[in-house]
Design an enzyme around this catalytic site. Structure first.
Site, mmCIF file in Angstrom:
data_model
loop_
_atom_site.group_PDB
_atom_site.id
_atom_site.type_symbol
_atom_site.label_atom_id
_atom_site.label_comp_id
_atom_site.label_asym_id
_atom_site.label_seq_id
_atom_site.Cartn_x
_atom_site.Cartn_y
_atom_site.Cartn_z
ATOM 1 N N GLY A 95 51.865 30.420 50.460
ATOM 2 C CA GLY A 95 51.350 31.018 51.675
ATOM 3 C C GLY A 95 50.756 30.080 52.449
ATOM 4 O O GLY A 95 49.896 30.396 53.268
ATOM 5 N N ASN A 137 60.095 32.614 47.750
ATOM 6 C CA ASN A 137 59.403 33.934 47.294
ATOM 7 C C ASN A 137 58.707 33.974 46.045
ATOM 8 O O ASN A 137 59.306 33.760 45.116
ATOM 9 C CB ASN A 137 60.359 35.037 47.436
ATOM 10 C CG ASN A 137 59.806 36.452 47.061
ATOM 11 O OD1 ASN A 137 58.671 36.529 46.926
ATOM 12 N ND2 ASN A 137 60.562 37.448 47.066
ATOM 13 N N VAL A 138 57.363 33.900 46.245
ATOM 14 C CA VAL A 138 56.643 33.317 44.916
ATOM 15 C C VAL A 138 56.959 34.551 43.736
ATOM 16 O O VAL A 138 56.679 34.389 42.650
ATOM 17 C CB VAL A 138 55.297 33.305 45.082
ATOM 18 C CG1 VAL A 138 54.925 32.250 45.750
ATOM 19 C CG2 VAL A 138 54.397 34.694 45.514
ATOM 20 N N ASN A 193 47.590 30.959 46.956
ATOM 21 C CA ASN A 193 47.028 31.682 47.970
ATOM 22 C C ASN A 193 47.964 32.898 48.481
ATOM 23 O O ASN A 193 47.414 33.878 49.098
ATOM 24 C CB ASN A 193 46.872 30.740 49.168
ATOM 25 C CG ASN A 193 46.579 31.392 50.470
ATOM 26 O OD1 ASN A 193 45.342 32.007 50.854
ATOM 27 N ND2 ASN A 193 47.620 31.566 51.449
ATOM 28 N N SER A 205 39.853 38.376 45.445
ATOM 29 C CA SER A 205 39.122 39.099 46.543
ATOM 30 C C SER A 205 38.128 39.929 45.923
ATOM 31 O O SER A 205 38.043 40.157 44.681
ATOM 32 C CB SER A 205 40.025 40.069 47.190
ATOM 33 O OG SER A 205 39.350 41.027 47.966
ATOM 34 N N TYR A 235 46.131 47.069 46.015
ATOM 35 C CA TYR A 235 45.656 46.026 46.185
ATOM 36 C C TYR A 235 44.331 45.492 45.284
ATOM 37 O O TYR A 235 44.331 44.472 44.877
ATOM 38 C CB TYR A 235 45.239 45.853 47.817
ATOM 39 C CG TYR A 235 44.625 44.473 48.200
ATOM 40 C CD1 TYR A 235 45.610 43.434 48.308
ATOM 41 C CD2 TYR A 235 43.311 44.222 48.417
ATOM 42 C CE1 TYR A 235 44.963 42.034 48.591
ATOM 43 C CE2 TYR A 235 42.874 43.005 48.914
ATOM 44 C CZ TYR A 235 43.749 41.864 48.964
ATOM 45 O OH TYR A 235 43.141 40.724 49.210
ATOM 46 N N LYS A 268 44.077 42.591 42.807
ATOM 47 C CA LYS A 268 43.178 41.487 42.648
ATOM 48 C C LYS A 268 42.203 41.370 41.404
ATOM 49 O O LYS A 268 41.912 40.179 41.060
ATOM 50 C CB LYS A 268 42.201 41.303 44.055
ATOM 51 C CG LYS A 268 43.121 41.123 45.245
ATOM 52 C CD LYS A 268 43.621 39.716 45.166
ATOM 53 C CE LYS A 268 44.463 39.330 46.590
ATOM 54 N NZ LYS A 268 45.002 38.019 46.392
#
Length: 246
Positions: A12, A63-64, A90, A145, A158, A162
């Protein structure tokens, strides 16, 4: 680790925090592979900026969340420059869903976020590990995060993804030692395109932080490089949030 002439992959790497990391690595002398999934124009722009500043860079598509694409990408970087010394995981995505709206959290949302945010980081780490082990030296930094610590963020999946990144960091640090160091940076609010349409919320948040300002992508990039250069650091999740979670 001295970053001069080291080969670095930034996933990214063409937008937001990733673009700042790519450029900071180049300023410190690294050869930078700027990964993108769909943002080719952004990645190529960062490559051109790096080259204009006298650095070396290439744009690499993958695409990871797709293991085969990741392996091909890493092989292409190694073909270009001989190895991979540094990985900055990232790339990440989110969905904006109110935390209390559990019914909106579908299987599709869970799978999409976990595939990119967690499995993608694992796939990239696994793909670069053989090169780093061969060199008996390497470093990985994952972008976590504060959502992974507080449990609150743009959505429940999300935040959970994280948290998983933080755990993945510690597990990889054990699995890949002693040749490869693995650490994680957990930013708080950062001034990026994520705030588009939420500028009022951003301006309200900043004065209430102990340092009274939000982090910039450049703040994160500088600290990523500092972590990469610190040889005595592994398995750590380091918060960078202007005191937001203090």
């Amino acid at each position: 680790m001295d970053l001069i002439n080291k080969v670095a992959l930034v996933t990214g790497g063409g937008t937001g925090i990733g673009s700042a990391i790519s450029q900071e690595l180049a300023k410190r002398g690294a050869k930078v592979a700027v990964n993108y999934s769909r943002s080719e124009a952004g990645a190529q722009e960062i490559v051109q900026r790096i080259k204009a500043g006298g650095g070396e860079a290439i744009a690499v598509q993958a695409n990871v969340a797709d293991d085969e694409e990741v392996r091909r990408m890493v092989a292409a970087i190694a073909e270009e420059w001989g190895t991979v010394d540094v990985l900055v995981n990232n790339a990440g995505i989110t969905r904006h869903i109110p935390l209390e709206d559990l019914e909106a959290v579908t299987d599709e949302v869970w799978n999409e976020l976990y595939n990119v945010n967690v499995k993608g980081m694992f796939f990239c780490a696994r793909a670069v590990a053989p090169y780093m082990n061969k060199n008996k030296h390497g470093a990985i930094v994952n972008l976590g995060s504060i959502a992974g610590t507080t449990g609150s963020g743009s959505s429940l999946p999300y935040a959970v993804s994280k948290s998983a990144v933080h755990g993945l960091t510690k597990s990889l640090a054990r699995a890949l030692a002693p040749a490869i160091r693995v650490n994680c940076i957990a930013p708080g609010a950062v001034v990026t395109r994520w705030w588009a349409g939420r500028e009022e919320q951003m301006h309200k948040l900043a004065p209430n932080l102990p340092l009274q300002h939000l982090s910039t992508p450049e703040d994160i990039a500088s600290f990523v490089c500092a972590v990469l250069e610190q040889e005595a650091l592994t398995g750590q999740v380091i918060t960078l949030d202007s005191g937001q979670t203090m």
